[in-house]
Design a protein around this motif. Structure first.
Motif, PDB file in Angstrom:
ATOM      1  N   ILE A  61       0.838  -1.204   0.000  1.00  0.00           N
ATOM      2  CA  ILE A  61       0.000   0.000   0.000  1.00  0.00           C
ATOM      3  C   ILE A  61       0.868   1.248   0.000  1.00  0.00           C
ATOM      4  CG2 ILE A  61      -1.624   1.353   1.388  1.00  0.00           C
ATOM      5  CD1 ILE A  61      -2.883  -1.396   2.211  1.00  0.00           C
ATOM      6  N   ASP A  62       1.901   1.272   0.835  1.00  0.00           N
ATOM      7  CA  ASP A  62       2.794   2.436   0.886  1.00  0.00           C
ATOM      8  C   ASP A  62       3.523   2.645  -0.435  1.00  0.00           C
ATOM      9  OD1 ASP A  62       2.106   3.114   3.471  1.00  0.00           O
ATOM     10  OD2 ASP A  62       3.809   2.060   4.385  1.00  0.00           O
ATOM     11  N   ALA A  63       3.978   1.563  -1.043  1.00  0.00           N
ATOM     12  CA  ALA A  63       4.757   1.662  -2.273  1.00  0.00           C
ATOM     13  C   ALA A  63       3.901   2.021  -3.494  1.00  0.00           C
ATOM     14  CB  ALA A  63       5.503   0.353  -2.531  1.00  0.00           C
ATOM     15  N   HIS A  64       2.621   1.686  -3.446  1.00  0.00           N
ATOM     16  CA  HIS A  64       1.726   1.901  -4.587  1.00  0.00           C
ATOM     17  C   HIS A  64       0.480   2.673  -4.148  1.00  0.00           C
ATOM     18  CE1 HIS A  64       4.067  -1.767  -5.437  1.00  0.00           C
ATOM     19  NE2 HIS A  64       4.122  -1.284  -6.661  1.00  0.00           N
ATOM     20  N   ARG A  65       0.667   3.658  -3.308  1.00  0.00           N
ATOM     21  CA  ARG A  65      -0.439   4.361  -2.658  1.00  0.00           C
ATOM     22  C   ARG A  65      -1.478   4.898  -3.647  1.00  0.00           C
ATOM     23  NH1 ARG A  65      -1.764   4.311   2.680  1.00  0.00           N
ATOM     24  NH2 ARG A  65      -3.244   5.947   3.083  1.00  0.00           N
ATOM     25  N   ALA A  66      -1.055   5.582  -4.676  1.00  0.00           N
ATOM     26  CA  ALA A  66      -1.998   6.203  -5.618  1.00  0.00           C
ATOM     27  C   ALA A  66      -2.857   5.144  -6.317  1.00  0.00           C
ATOM     28  CB  ALA A  66      -1.251   7.047  -6.643  1.00  0.00           C
ATOM     29  N   GLU A  67      -2.223   4.078  -6.788  1.00  0.00           N
ATOM     30  CA  GLU A  67      -2.943   3.007  -7.484  1.00  0.00           C
ATOM     31  C   GLU A  67      -3.938   2.319  -6.551  1.00  0.00           C
ATOM     32  OE1 GLU A  67      -2.088  -1.517  -9.122  1.00  0.00           O
ATOM     33  OE2 GLU A  67      -0.388  -0.209  -8.685  1.00  0.00           O
ATOM     34  N   VAL A  68      -3.498   1.966  -5.347  1.00  0.00           N
ATOM     35  CA  VAL A  68      -4.360   1.262  -4.396  1.00  0.00           C
ATOM     36  C   VAL A  68      -5.505   2.176  -3.963  1.00  0.00           C
ATOM     37  CG1 VAL A  68      -4.465   0.171  -2.119  1.00  0.00           C
ATOM     38  CG2 VAL A  68      -2.519  -0.268  -3.608  1.00  0.00           C
ATOM     39  N   GLU A  69      -5.211   3.430  -3.716  1.00  0.00           N
ATOM     40  CA  GLU A  69      -6.246   4.385  -3.289  1.00  0.00           C
ATOM     41  C   GLU A  69      -7.310   4.553  -4.373  1.00  0.00           C
ATOM     42  OE1 GLU A  69      -8.375   6.623  -0.836  1.00  0.00           O
ATOM     43  OE2 GLU A  69      -6.446   5.809  -0.194  1.00  0.00           O
ATOM     44  N   ALA A  70      -6.890   4.641  -5.634  1.00  0.00           N
ATOM     45  CA  ALA A  70      -7.841   4.783  -6.743  1.00  0.00           C
ATOM     46  C   ALA A  70      -8.747   3.554  -6.833  1.00  0.00           C
ATOM     47  CB  ALA A  70      -7.093   5.003  -8.053  1.00  0.00           C
TER      48      ALA A  70
END
Length: 124
Positions: A61-70
Motif C-alpha cells: 500500500i505504501d509503495a503503490h499508494r496512488a494506485e491502491v487508493e484509486a
C-alpha cells in the motif's frame, strides 16, 4: 502484478482485485482499517493474518499508494451502489417484516436492547 518478499509472491491480482496470497482478503479490506488509522496489530487480529502478511500488505500500500487508493475508491463506490440497489429491492419486504408484532417470549430481551440503544444514543 505481484509484490515479492523473500522470493515469495504475497500480493497478487485476482478477479477480486489486489489480494493477499493464500487468502480471500483484499488490500481493500486492509484499506478499511488503514484509513481509520488502526495499528497493524489490530489489523492482523481482525483479519486473522500473520505479521508477514500484514507487513507485506502495508508495504505494498505504501509503495503503490496512488494506485491502491484509486482502486479502493472504486470498490467503495461500487459497494455503495450495490447497497442502495438491494435496499430498494428489499424495501417492501423489510417494511413487512418491521410491521410484524414481536414473537411471544422476546419481550425481556427487546426491553434490554431498547435500554442499551438508549444508553448508546444518549450524549455522554
Amino acid at each position: 502484478m505481484t509484490w515479492t518478499s523473500n522470493e515469495q509472491a504475497t500480493i497478487v491480482r485476482t478477479e477480486r482485485g489486489l489480494t493477499i496470497a493464500g487468502t480471500r482478503i483484499t488490500l481493500y479490506d486492509v484499506m478499511d482499517y488503514v484509513t481509520e488509522q488502526y495499528p497493524p496489530k489490530f489489523i492482523r487480529a481482525m483479519l486473522s493474518l500473520t505479521d508477514e502478511q500484514v507487513n507485506a500488505a502495508l508495504s505494498y500500500i505504501d509503495a503503490h499508494r496512488a494506485e491502491v487508493e484509486a482502486e479502493y475508491q472504486t470498490v467503495l463506490k461500487e459497494a455503495e451502489e450495490l447497497r442502495q440497489y438491494y435496499e430498494e429491492q428489499n424495501r417492501d419486504l423489510l417494511a413487512h417484516i418491521a410491521a410484524k408484532p414481536p414473537k411471544p417470549g422476546t419481550e425481556a430481551i427487546r426491553a434490554k436492547l431498547r435500554a442499551e440503544r438508549a444508553k448508546l444514543e444518549s450524549p455522554a
